[in-house]
Design an enzyme around this catalytic site. Structure first.
Site, mmCIF file in Angstrom:
data_model
loop_
_atom_site.group_PDB
_atom_site.id
_atom_site.type_symbol
_atom_site.label_atom_id
_atom_site.label_comp_id
_atom_site.label_asym_id
_atom_site.label_seq_id
_atom_site.Cartn_x
_atom_site.Cartn_y
_atom_site.Cartn_z
ATOM 1 N N CYS A 296 0.829 -1.211 0.000
ATOM 2 C CA CYS A 296 0.000 0.000 0.000
ATOM 3 C C CYS A 296 0.866 1.264 0.000
ATOM 4 O O CYS A 296 1.469 1.581 -1.013
ATOM 5 C CB CYS A 296 -0.999 -0.024 1.150
ATOM 6 N N HIS B 53 -3.712 -5.098 0.173
ATOM 7 C CA HIS B 53 -3.318 -5.437 1.547
ATOM 8 C C HIS B 53 -3.353 -6.943 1.772
ATOM 9 O O HIS B 53 -4.284 -7.460 2.410
ATOM 10 C CB HIS B 53 -4.245 -4.738 2.552
ATOM 11 N N GLU C 141 -1.769 -8.637 3.847
ATOM 12 C CA GLU C 141 -1.692 -8.981 5.275
ATOM 13 C C GLU C 141 -3.082 -9.129 5.894
ATOM 14 O O GLU C 141 -3.237 -9.777 6.921
ATOM 15 C CB GLU C 141 -0.842 -7.945 6.037
#
Ligand code: MN
Length: 244
Positions: A111, A213, A215
């Site tokens: 990001c 993203h 994660e």
């Protein structure tokens, strides 16, 4: 030490209750790095004199999400919709990135991290995507892991090879994106509206940036573990070649 040390950058945020500034990032970045076999170490954005010592410790770097980069860093004036900026974090991360590149330390950016990589390589950012006609929704309303848009990948990219396909369905939490691509980078993923969502370094050392993203999504969607797996593979490959 069998787990290579992966430095994770953090945001600086005022904590009024404690009358202090906190260094913060999501625990999910650390969980993903640990699951990939790394030792996640979160670092505070400190003075630049400490950067080389951090790099002595680092087997890999992960530039995490967060505030907008200060447009001064890429020679632009602030758009009316520019968000919060964190100039000390910008300075610290740019120095970390340049040091990592000079040493060949593998780098993953997520990001804000892909934007940081691009600006460090001399590129510019689009400061507010909703102001561009024809862009799809990149600031999704559904939170967390939910996947919302398709990123088309260059078939020869590391990501496409590791994923075994030329597209990946991703989440999207950003209002900025790469405008002019930096040097030493190639755009390896784009959404249908032309927004660059993935970059890779053109040199031998590992540089990967993704605008989404992973994660947040890797628990539910195994394909989103791939960026972390690739980072740790690059770190271990570098260790092996250094000691061979
Ligand atoms: Mn997006």
């Amino acid at each position: 030490m069998t787990r290579p040390c992966i430095l994770l950058t953090t945001a600086s945020r005022a904590s009024p209750y404690f009358l202090r500034t906190d260094s913060l990032t999501g625990q999910n970045y650390s969980q993903a790095v640990a699951a990939a076999g790394g030792l996640p170490v979160m670092v505070s954005s400190l003075g630049l004199e400490i950067v080389d010592d951090y790099l002595d410790l680092a087997a890999g770097l992960l530039f995490t999400g967060g505030a907008d980069l200060d447009p001064q860093r890429y020679g632009a004036e602030p758009h009316p919709q520019l968000g919060l900026v964190d100039p000390e974090r910008d300075a610290f991360e740019l120095a970390l990135y340049r040091g990592a590149r000079a040493r060949g330390i593998p780098v993953l950016g997520i990001c804000r991290g892909i934007q940081l990589i691009n600006v460090a390589e001399g590129g510019t950012l689009q400061q507010h995507l909703p102001a561009l006609p024809g862009t799809i929704q990149h600031e999704q309303v559904n939170k967390g892991a939910a996947l919302v848009h398709t990123v088309r990948l260059e078939p020869a990219s590391r990501l496409a090879r590791a994923l075994g396909g030329a597209a990946v369905y991703t989440n999207s939490f950003h209002h900025q994106a790469i405008e002019q691509l930096g040097q030493n980078l190639r755009a390896t993923g784009q959404t249908g509206d032309g927004v660059i969502e993935a970059v890779e370094g053109m040199g031998d050392s590992f540089v990967l940036g993704v605008q989404w993203h992973p994660e947040m999504s890797w628990h539910e969607y195994p394909e989103h573990f791939v960026p972390f797996k690739l980072l740790l593979e690059a770190v271990r490959h570098r260790w092996l070649t250094a000691t061979a």
